[in-house]
Design an enzyme around this catalytic site. Structure first.
Site, PDB file in Angstrom:
ATOM      1  N   ARG A 136     -17.149  31.795  -3.045  1.00  0.00           N
ATOM      2  CA  ARG A 136     -16.692  32.007  -3.675  1.00  0.00           C
ATOM      3  C   ARG A 136     -16.255  31.076  -4.159  1.00  0.00           C
ATOM      4  NH1 ARG A 136     -12.178  36.765  -3.582  1.00  0.00           N
ATOM      5  NH2 ARG A 136     -10.710  35.414  -4.277  1.00  0.00           N
ATOM      6  N   TRP A 168     -13.484  25.688  -5.701  1.00  0.00           N
ATOM      7  CA  TRP A 168     -14.350  25.918  -6.551  1.00  0.00           C
ATOM      8  C   TRP A 168     -13.323  25.425  -8.095  1.00  0.00           C
ATOM      9  CZ3 TRP A 168     -13.651  28.701 -11.513  1.00  0.00           C
ATOM     10  CH2 TRP A 168     -14.749  28.851 -12.225  1.00  0.00           C
ATOM     11  N   ASN A 209      -5.564  29.285  -4.096  1.00  0.00           N
ATOM     12  CA  ASN A 209      -6.868  29.614  -5.159  1.00  0.00           C
ATOM     13  C   ASN A 209      -5.818  30.427  -6.544  1.00  0.00           C
ATOM     14  OD1 ASN A 209      -8.509  31.338  -6.832  1.00  0.00           O
ATOM     15  ND2 ASN A 209      -7.784  33.375  -5.253  1.00  0.00           N
ATOM     16  N   GLY A 210      -6.092  29.566  -8.100  1.00  0.00           N
ATOM     17  CA  GLY A 210      -5.543  30.056  -8.922  1.00  0.00           C
ATOM     18  C   GLY A 210      -5.383  28.606  -9.967  1.00  0.00           C
ATOM     19  N   GLU A 247     -29.541  39.989 -20.182  1.00  0.00           N
ATOM     20  CA  GLU A 247     -28.847  39.914 -18.313  1.00  0.00           C
ATOM     21  C   GLU A 247     -30.147  39.118 -17.595  1.00  0.00           C
ATOM     22  OE1 GLU A 247     -26.262  39.928 -16.952  1.00  0.00           O
ATOM     23  OE2 GLU A 247     -27.829  40.787 -14.387  1.00  0.00           O
ATOM     24  N   LYS A 292     -30.288  35.595 -16.140  1.00  0.00           N
ATOM     25  CA  LYS A 292     -29.817  35.564 -14.178  1.00  0.00           C
ATOM     26  C   LYS A 292     -30.843  34.495 -14.310  1.00  0.00           C
ATOM     27  CE  LYS A 292     -27.660  37.628 -12.047  1.00  0.00           C
ATOM     28  NZ  LYS A 292     -26.872  39.114 -12.798  1.00  0.00           N
ATOM     29  N   GLU A 316     -28.886  31.158 -14.500  1.00  0.00           N
ATOM     30  CA  GLU A 316     -28.027  30.609 -13.255  1.00  0.00           C
ATOM     31  C   GLU A 316     -28.061  30.234 -11.914  1.00  0.00           C
ATOM     32  OE1 GLU A 316     -24.796  33.911 -12.120  1.00  0.00           O
ATOM     33  OE2 GLU A 316     -26.113  34.979 -12.635  1.00  0.00           O
ATOM     34  N   HIS A 337     -35.625  35.390 -39.007  1.00  0.00           N
ATOM     35  CA  HIS A 337     -34.862  35.401 -39.643  1.00  0.00           C
ATOM     36  C   HIS A 337     -33.760  34.100 -38.900  1.00  0.00           C
ATOM     37  CE1 HIS A 337     -34.148  38.559 -41.930  1.00  0.00           C
ATOM     38  NE2 HIS A 337     -34.166  39.534 -40.106  1.00  0.00           N
ATOM     39  N   LYS A 376     -17.987  33.048  -7.284  1.00  0.00           N
ATOM     40  CA  LYS A 376     -17.659  34.458  -7.077  1.00  0.00           C
ATOM     41  C   LYS A 376     -16.576  34.972  -7.106  1.00  0.00           C
ATOM     42  CE  LYS A 376     -20.607  38.542  -5.626  1.00  0.00           C
ATOM     43  NZ  LYS A 376     -21.454  38.297  -6.492  1.00  0.00           N
TER      44      LYS A 376
END
Ligand code: F6R
Length: 614
Positions: free
Chosen positions: A27, A76, A102-103, A486, A490, A493, A509, A609
Site C-alpha cells: 500500500r 505513500w 492514511n489520507g 490495459e 501494465k 507501471e 490523423h 495499491k
C-alpha cells in the site's frame, strides 16, 4: 496508499506491528515507522526509516524498542517528499503524542498557521503533524480525554484514518476513521488495528469495520466506539475469513507472477460463484427482477485498470443486452454535469472497493437517488457497504500493485452479468446463458494455455529484445482498443517504458508521425472480419513507414501475421472474449520485460495499491 497498524494488549506490540506492515507494504513503501510507549517509564519511543520496511527493521538491531501499545506506518507520500522528517509517526512539540495516518487533512495549512501562531514548532511538511499538535493543545484545554478527541476530529477536514498514542492515556489507542478504511480485530486480551484485515488474518476473524465518521478508544479488552458528536455506537462485530497463507508468494519470484497464474482459477471461481447465487442475486444487486428488466441505460465507472475493464464491458452491455452504455473515469465524474435519467444503473468497478475517486463518485450518484452496484473483489469494502447493491469477483487477495487477476475477473463478471441481464430481459434464453458461462471458462483456459505456449520464448528471447525499447505504441480497435490501453498501462507501471495507446484508425490523423524502426507497435487484433480488415490496413500503414509490429492475433489471420515482426497467436473464441484470452500473455510479456530491466515488479516506484486519496 499508506497503511496504519496498531496493537494494544497483553503482548509486546512490535512483532505484530512489523508483521502487519510487511503484509500491507504494497500500500506504500516510501518510508516506514513505529512508535510505542515504554513499559518502564511511559516515554514515547520511536524509529523511522526512508524506503522499504527492511530499513526500519535494521534499526531495531541497535535499538530494540517495544511496548504493550504500539503503532506503525508505511507511507505513500502525498504531503512532503519521502524523508525521515516526513515519515510517520508524527509528534506534538513534547513528543507526548504520536500519530500514524492514511489520507489527507485538507485544511492542514490553516490549522498549521493557527498552531504556529500560538507557539507550536513543526518539524515536517506533512499534514499529519498538524493532528499531533492540535491534539496536544486540545488535551490541555479539555477536561476529559474523550472531549479532546471529539473536538480534534471536528477540526479536521478531508478523508483520513489515523491512530494516536498519548502518554496521558498509556492503556488506550485512539482510532479515527473518516472516509478511509480502518478495522479492528478482536483478540483475547489484545486488539489489532489495521487499514486492512489481511494484517491480522491469522490472529482473529472477529472484526469491527469502523463506521464512517467514527472514533474508538481501544484498550486491550474493551472498545468504546463513538460518532463524531460523541454519541456512543454499538460496535458491529463481523466474522471474516481471510486466508493469509493464500496471500503469500508460495515459491513464485513475485506476487505479480503468482497472480498471473492464478487467473484461470479466479475466473472459474467468479463464474461459479455468480452462477450459484441463483435467486439470491437480487439481494446482492439490491434490485428486483422487474427493476433489472427495466434498466434502459448503464453507466460504468472506475479508475485505471478497473476503468479498462469497464471500457471492455461497454461492448458486452451494448451488444448482448442492447442497452446504451457509457464508461466514465471515476476521477473525472464528479466534475461533470450529472444528468438524472429514469431506469439508469450505475456500476462502480473497483478491485479494492476503497479507491477514493470511485467512492466519491458513488456517493455523488447515491445522493442523486440513482441505482448503484459496486463490482468489487473485497466483500468487506466501503463500496459494498455504501452502494445499493454489489457483485463480487472471487479473485482472492491481490497483492502486486499492478492489477492482473482482479482485472480478468472483473471482465469475466461483467460478461456474465451482461448475459444475466439479457436473460432477465428475454433477449437470450437459458441455454444461451449457460453457453456464455462455458465460453468464459474456455477463455480462462486459453488465457492459461497461451502463457504455457509462449513462456519460454518470452522469457528467453522476446523480453530481452524488447526491454531495450525506450518507448512503445499500442493499437487496437473496438474491444481490442481497451485491451491495448490495459497492456500499455501494465508496461508503463512495471517497466517504466513510455507507452502511448491509440485507436488504430486514429493513426493517420497524426500519430503516424511517431512511427520509426525503434519504437515497437503492439497491435491487438479482433475476430470480427470487418474490424480485422481495418486492422490489416492500419498494420500496412505502420509497415510502409518502417515500423516494427508485435502482433496479438487469432489463428488464421494470415494477412496480419504476414505484416508482423513478432506474433502471438490465439485460438478463435467468441469475439468479445478475445481480450480476456490475450490477457495472460500480455501480462507475462510485460512482466518479463520489467524483470529484464530489474524493476521492483511488485512495488513499482511512486505507486501504491488501493488509492484512498483523491
Ligand atoms: C493498475 C492498477 C490501478 C487500479 C486503480 C483502481 O495495474 O492496479 O490502475 O486499477 O488504481 O483501483 P481499484 O480497482 O482498487 O479501484
Amino acid at each position: 496508499m499508506c497503511s496504519v497498524i496498531g496493537y494494544v494488549g497483553k503482548n509486546m506490540s512490535r512483532p505484530f506491528v512489523m508483521e502487519g506492515l510487511s503484509r500491507l507494504e504494497y500500500r506504500g513503501y516510501d518510508s516506514a515507522g513505529f512508535a510505542c510507549l515504554s513499559p518502564q517509564d511511559n516515554q514515547m519511543l520511536y524509529a523511522k526509516a526512508i524506503g522499504r520496511l527492511e530499513n526500519l527493521t535494521e534499526q531495531f538491531n541497535q535499538h530494540p524498542i517495544d511496548g504493550f501499545l504500539g503503532i506503525g506506518h508505511t507511507r505513500w507520500s502525498t504531503h512532503g517528499v519521502p524523508s525521515a522528517e516526513n515519515a510517520h509517526p508524527q509528534f506534538d512539540c513534547q513528543k507526548t503524542i504520536s500519530i500514524v495516518h492514511n489520507g489527507i487533512i485538507e485544511n492542514h495549512h490553516e490549522l498549521r498557521e493557527q498552531l504556529q501562531d500560538v507557539g507550536h514548532v513543526f518539524h515536517s511538511q506533512t499534514d499529519t503533524e498538524t493532528i499531533a499538535h492540535l491534539f496536544e493543545s486540545l488535551l490541555i484545554s479539555h477536561n476529559t480525554f474523550k472531549s479532546a478527541v471529539i473536538d480534534l476530529v471536528n477540526h479536521l477536514d478531508g478523508a483520513y484514518a489515523f491512530l494516536a498514542l498519548a502518554q496521558q492515556r498509556s492503556d488506550t489507542m485512539v482510532v479515527v476513521r473518516r472516509r478511509s478504511p480502518l478495522c479492528i480485530g478482536i483478540g483475547d486480551a489484545e486488539m489489532f488495528v489495521a487499514s486492512d484485515v489481511l494484517a491480522f488474518a491469522d490472529k482473529t476473524n472477529k472484526v469491527i469495520f469502523l463506521p464512517d465518521e467514527s472514533f474508538a478508544l481501544v484498550k486491550k479488552d474493551i472498545i468504546e466506539l463513538y460518532d463524531f458528536t460523541g454519541k456512543p455506537l454499538v460496535p458491529q462485530v463481523q466474522e471474516v475469513q481471510v486466508n493469509w497463507h493464500n496471500s503469500q508468494k508460495q515459491g513464485f519470484e513475485h506476487y505479480m507472477l503468482k497472480e498471473i497464474y492464478e487467473q484461470k482459477n479466479a475466473i472459474y471461481s467468479t463464474v461459479k460463484f455468480l452462477q450459484a447465487l441463483d435467486e439470491t442475486i437480487f439481494d446482492h444487486l439490491g434490485l428486483s427482477l422487474e427493476e433489472l428488466k427495466n434498466v434502459e441505460r448503464i453507466h460504468l465507472l472506475g479508475c485505471g485498470t478497473s476503468w479498462h475493464a469497464g471500457l471492455i464491458a461497454k461492448f458486452f452491455f451494448e451488444q448482448i443486452c442492447l442497452i446504451p452504455t457509457t464508461v466514465h473515469l471515476a476521477s473525472e465524474f464528479r466534475y461533470n454535469h450529472f444528468f438524472a435519467e429514469p431506469n439508469a444503473l450505475y456500476i462502480l468497478i473497483s478491485q479494492s472497493g476503497e479507491t477514493a475517486d470511485t467512492l466519491e463518485a458513488l456517493r455523488l450518484i447515491n445522493s442523486m437517488n440513482a441505482k448503484t452496484i459496486a463490482l468489487t473483489n473485497v466483500a468487506s469494502s466501503t463500496m459494498v457497504r455504501e452502494a445499493e447493491g454489489f457483485l463480487l469477483t472471487q479473485a482472492g487477495h491481490e497483492i502486486a500493485v499492478a492489477s492482473t487477476k482482479a482485472f480478468s475477473t472483473q471482465v469475466a463478471a461483467l460478461y456474465w452479468f451482461a448475459h444475466f441481464m439479457a436473460y432477465a430481459k428475454h433477449i437470450i434464453n437459458h441455454q444461451q446463458l449457460i453457453a456464455a458461462q462455458d465460453d468464459l471458462l474456455i477463455a480462462a483456459e486459453l488465457l492459461e494455455n497461451s502463457i504455457e505456449n509462449y513462456k519460454t520464448v518470452i522469457a528467453q528471447e522476446l523480453a530481452p529484445r524488447y526491454a531495450c525499447s525506450k518507448k512503445a505504441i499500442f493499437l487496437g480497435r473496438h474491444v481490442s482498443y481497451p485491451i491495448a490501453q490495459e497492456a500499455a498501462l501494465k508496461l508503463k507501471e512495471i517497466s517504466y517504458i513510455f507507452a502511448q495507446t491509440y485507436p488504430a484508425g486514429e493513426l493517420k490523423h497524426g500519430p503516424l508521425a511517431l512511427i520509426d524502426n525503434e519504437t515497437p507497435v503492439f497491435l491487438f487484433s479482433h475476430i470480427d472480419p470487418l474490424i480485422y480488415q481495418k486492422l490489416v490496413a492500419n498494420a500496412q500503414e505502420v509497415k510502409a513507414r518502417g515500423g516494427h509490429i508485435i502482433l496479438f492475433a487469432f489463428e488464421g489471420q494470415r494477412e496480419l501475421i504476414a505484416l508482423a515482426d513478432t506474433v502471438f497467436l490465439f485460438p478463435k473464441i467468441k469475439p468479445l472474449l478475445g481480450p480476456l484470452a490475450m490477457t495472460g500473455v500480455i501480462q507475462f510479456f510485460v512482466y518479463h520485460i520489467a524483470k529484464e530491466l530489474d524493476r521492483p515488479i511488485d512495488k513499482p516506484r511512486n505507486l501504491a495499491k488501493s488509492v484512498t486519496v483523491e
